[in-house]
Design a protein around this motif. Structure first.
Motif, short mmCIF file in Angstrom:
data_model
loop_
_atom_site.label_atom_id
_atom_site.label_comp_id
_atom_site.label_asym_id
_atom_site.label_seq_id
_atom_site.Cartn_x
_atom_site.Cartn_y
_atom_site.Cartn_z
N SER A 1 10.50 -25.90 33.30
CA SER A 1 10.56 -25.04 32.13
C SER A 1 9.82 -23.73 32.37
O SER A 1 10.32 -22.65 32.05
CB SER A 1 9.98 -25.77 30.91
N VAL A 2 8.62 -23.82 32.95
CA VAL A 2 7.84 -22.61 33.24
C VAL A 2 8.55 -21.77 34.30
O VAL A 2 8.58 -20.54 34.23
CB VAL A 2 6.41 -22.97 33.68
N ALA A 3 9.15 -22.42 35.29
CA ALA A 3 9.91 -21.69 36.31
C ALA A 3 11.03 -20.88 35.66
O ALA A 3 11.27 -19.71 36.02
CB ALA A 3 10.50 -22.66 37.34
N GLU A 4 11.69 -21.47 34.68
CA GLU A 4 12.77 -20.77 33.99
C GLU A 4 12.24 -19.59 33.18
O GLU A 4 12.86 -18.53 33.12
CB GLU A 4 13.51 -21.75 33.06
N GLU A 5 11.06 -19.76 32.60
CA GLU A 5 10.45 -18.67 31.84
C GLU A 5 10.20 -17.45 32.73
O GLU A 5 10.30 -16.31 32.27
CB GLU A 5 9.14 -19.12 31.20
N TYR A 6 9.88 -17.70 33.98
CA TYR A 6 9.62 -16.58 34.90
C TYR A 6 10.88 -15.77 35.18
O TYR A 6 10.79 -14.62 35.63
CB TYR A 6 9.04 -17.09 36.21
N THR A 7 12.03 -16.31 34.91
CA THR A 7 13.28 -15.55 35.13
C THR A 7 13.65 -14.70 33.92
O THR A 7 14.51 -13.83 34.01
CB THR A 7 14.45 -16.49 35.44
N THR A 8 13.01 -14.94 32.78
CA THR A 8 13.38 -14.24 31.55
C THR A 8 12.27 -13.36 30.98
O THR A 8 12.51 -12.62 30.05
CB THR A 8 13.79 -15.26 30.47
N SER A 9 11.06 -13.45 31.56
CA SER A 9 9.97 -12.63 31.08
C SER A 9 9.01 -12.35 32.21
O SER A 9 9.07 -12.94 33.28
CB SER A 9 9.23 -13.35 29.94
N CYS A 10 8.10 -11.43 31.97
CA CYS A 10 7.13 -11.06 33.02
C CYS A 10 6.22 -12.22 33.36
O CYS A 10 5.80 -12.38 34.48
CB CYS A 10 6.31 -9.86 32.58
N ALA A 11 5.85 -12.98 32.38
CA ALA A 11 4.98 -14.14 32.61
C ALA A 11 5.14 -15.10 31.46
O ALA A 11 5.34 -14.69 30.31
CB ALA A 11 3.53 -13.71 32.76
N PRO A 12 5.04 -16.40 31.71
CA PRO A 12 5.16 -17.38 30.64
C PRO A 12 3.96 -17.33 29.71
O PRO A 12 2.87 -16.94 30.09
CB PRO A 12 5.23 -18.72 31.38
N HIS A 13 4.16 -17.74 28.47
CA HIS A 13 3.07 -17.76 27.50
C HIS A 13 2.16 -18.94 27.77
O HIS A 13 2.59 -20.02 28.13
CB HIS A 13 3.62 -17.86 26.08
N MET A 14 0.86 -18.72 27.56
CA MET A 14 -0.09 -19.81 27.65
C MET A 14 0.14 -20.74 26.47
O MET A 14 0.49 -20.31 25.38
CB MET A 14 -1.54 -19.28 27.59
N THR A 15 -0.09 -22.03 26.69
CA THR A 15 0.06 -22.99 25.60
C THR A 15 -1.27 -23.65 25.32
O THR A 15 -2.18 -23.60 26.11
CB THR A 15 1.09 -24.08 25.98
N TRP B 1 0.10 -36.93 46.70
CA TRP B 1 0.05 -36.92 45.24
C TRP B 1 -0.74 -35.68 44.84
O TRP B 1 -1.91 -35.54 45.22
CB TRP B 1 -0.64 -38.18 44.73
N ALA B 2 -0.12 -34.79 44.09
CA ALA B 2 -0.79 -33.55 43.68
C ALA B 2 -0.89 -33.47 42.17
O ALA B 2 0.11 -33.67 41.46
CB ALA B 2 -0.01 -32.35 44.21
N VAL B 3 -2.10 -33.21 41.69
CA VAL B 3 -2.32 -32.93 40.28
C VAL B 3 -2.62 -31.44 40.16
O VAL B 3 -3.58 -30.95 40.74
CB VAL B 3 -3.49 -33.76 39.71
N LEU B 4 -1.77 -30.73 39.43
CA LEU B 4 -1.91 -29.29 39.25
C LEU B 4 -2.40 -29.00 37.84
O LEU B 4 -1.79 -29.46 36.85
CB LEU B 4 -0.57 -28.58 39.46
N HIS B 5 -3.48 -28.26 37.72
CA HIS B 5 -3.87 -27.80 36.39
C HIS B 5 -2.80 -26.85 35.88
O HIS B 5 -2.16 -26.13 36.67
CB HIS B 5 -5.23 -27.10 36.44
N GLU B 6 -2.59 -26.82 34.58
CA GLU B 6 -1.54 -25.96 34.02
C GLU B 6 -1.76 -24.49 34.39
O GLU B 6 -0.79 -23.72 34.48
CB GLU B 6 -1.48 -26.12 32.50
N THR B 7 -3.00 -24.11 34.64
CA THR B 7 -3.29 -22.74 35.09
C THR B 7 -2.48 -22.37 36.32
O THR B 7 -2.04 -21.23 36.47
CB THR B 7 -4.80 -22.60 35.40
N VAL B 8 -2.29 -23.34 37.23
CA VAL B 8 -1.54 -23.09 38.46
C VAL B 8 -0.13 -22.60 38.14
O VAL B 8 0.41 -21.72 38.83
CB VAL B 8 -1.48 -24.37 39.32
N LEU B 9 0.45 -23.13 37.07
CA LEU B 9 1.81 -22.76 36.70
C LEU B 9 1.86 -21.43 35.96
O LEU B 9 2.84 -20.68 36.09
CB LEU B 9 2.43 -23.83 35.79
N ARG B 10 0.83 -21.15 35.19
CA ARG B 10 0.90 -20.05 34.23
C ARG B 10 0.41 -18.71 34.76
O ARG B 10 0.83 -17.66 34.26
CB ARG B 10 0.06 -20.41 32.99
N VAL B 11 -0.47 -18.71 35.75
CA VAL B 11 -0.97 -17.44 36.28
C VAL B 11 0.01 -16.93 37.34
O VAL B 11 0.25 -17.60 38.35
CB VAL B 11 -2.38 -17.60 36.89
#
Length: 282
Positions: free
Chosen positions: A268-282, A160-170
């Motif tokens: 959703s964040v994975a898809e953002e990485y295909t269309t921009s340099c980095a996803p926006h922070m929320t 069971w893994a809990v990832l802080h959103e930072t893990v996805l966004r950086v």
């Protein structure tokens, strides 16, 4: 007690240590339980050393030497047996992963090692060791990849893994690497090999602000928690501290997005990485 099994004493330093410990214990006329009682541990714990299930521990080896009157014999063998492809501060935790029935991870900044893809591992290893040789980096990458065979075993622990959103966004390693990494996590979750949640930025303060934690439970041994920061780690087995960590983990899990909403965000964040340099922070 751990039942004796046939080991080749010369197969590795760890099996030689186990064979020597058994030989010395039996010469002293002690059972595993009797030696364990004198060394402030269980007979099962002694048996795990003798059967090379667990790596020898320096403090316990010192006690064994004192009890058995063997000078520093087991301590010297312990030093040899503890040589490992992992950093010494993590080696015991890596060994316990293989024996765990459940692993509960909290990741504040980086994807947990068991879930990393090779390109991601290489990127963060190179970032952490900018002056290391390619050979050294590849050795560390391979060691981490080798750990992941665990998830493919029929006896794989429940993870069971809990990832802080930072893990996805950086964007560690860049957009392409992050897309591959997040899709890999999503695929593991969709195949029911792991359970994953995301702790969103909106959760603000939480119970595990101090850093990563990995809680492990076992079928025939007390639970432990492993914590790590840059270049160092600590394996904690003191019951009060482990219980406190478990309660903190439960609070973080409760503050996280539900599993399906977490998967939606990861994809959703994975898809953002295909269309921009980095996803926006929320």
């Amino acid at each position: 007690m751990t039942e004796p099994r046939q080991l080749d004493p010369y197969a590795s330093p760890k099996t030689f240590y186990g064979a020597e410990l058994r030989r010395l214990r039996e010469a002293a006329g002690l059972t595993q339980s009797q030696l364990g009682e004198r060394a402030f541990c269980s007979g099962t714990y002694v048996g795990q050393f003798e059967t090379a299930v667990r790596r020898p521990q320096p403090d316990t080896s010192k006690l064994f030497d004192e009890i058995l009157g063997t000078g520093e014999h087991l301590q010297r063998l312990c030093r040899l047996a503890r040589e490992n492809k992992y950093p010494d501060y993590f080696a015991d935790a890596a060994e316990l992963e293989q024996m765990a029935t459940t692993i509960s991870e909290y990741a504040p900044m980086l994807v947990p090692g068991l879930l990393q893809v090779e390109t991601y591992t290489r990127a963060i290893t190179r970032a952490a060791l900018p002056l290391a040789s390619e050979e050294e980096v590849e050795k560390l990458v391979r060691a981490r990849m080798d750990r992941q065979y665990l998830l493919n075993q029929s006896t794989a622990p429940q993870l069971w893994a809990v990832l802080h959103e930072t893990v996805l966004r950086v964007p560690m390693g860049g957009p392409t690497v992050m897309h591959e990494q997040l899709i890999h996590i999503a695929q593991l979750a969709h195949s029911h090999r792991i359970m994953v949640q995301v702790l969103p930025f909106t959760a603000a303060a939480h119970a595990l602000l101090n850093g990563m934690a990995s809680l492990m439970t076992f079928r025939d041994a007390p639970p432990v928690v492993y914590t790590e920061s840059a270049g160092t780690g600590q394996l904690i087995d003191e019951p009060v501290m482990v219980e406190r960590s478990q309660k903190s983990y439960d609070l973080v899990r409760a503050a996280s997005l539900p599993p399906m909403a977490s998967l939606d965000l990861i994809e959703s964040v994975a898809e953002e990485y295909t269309t921009s340099c980095a996803p926006h922070m929320t």
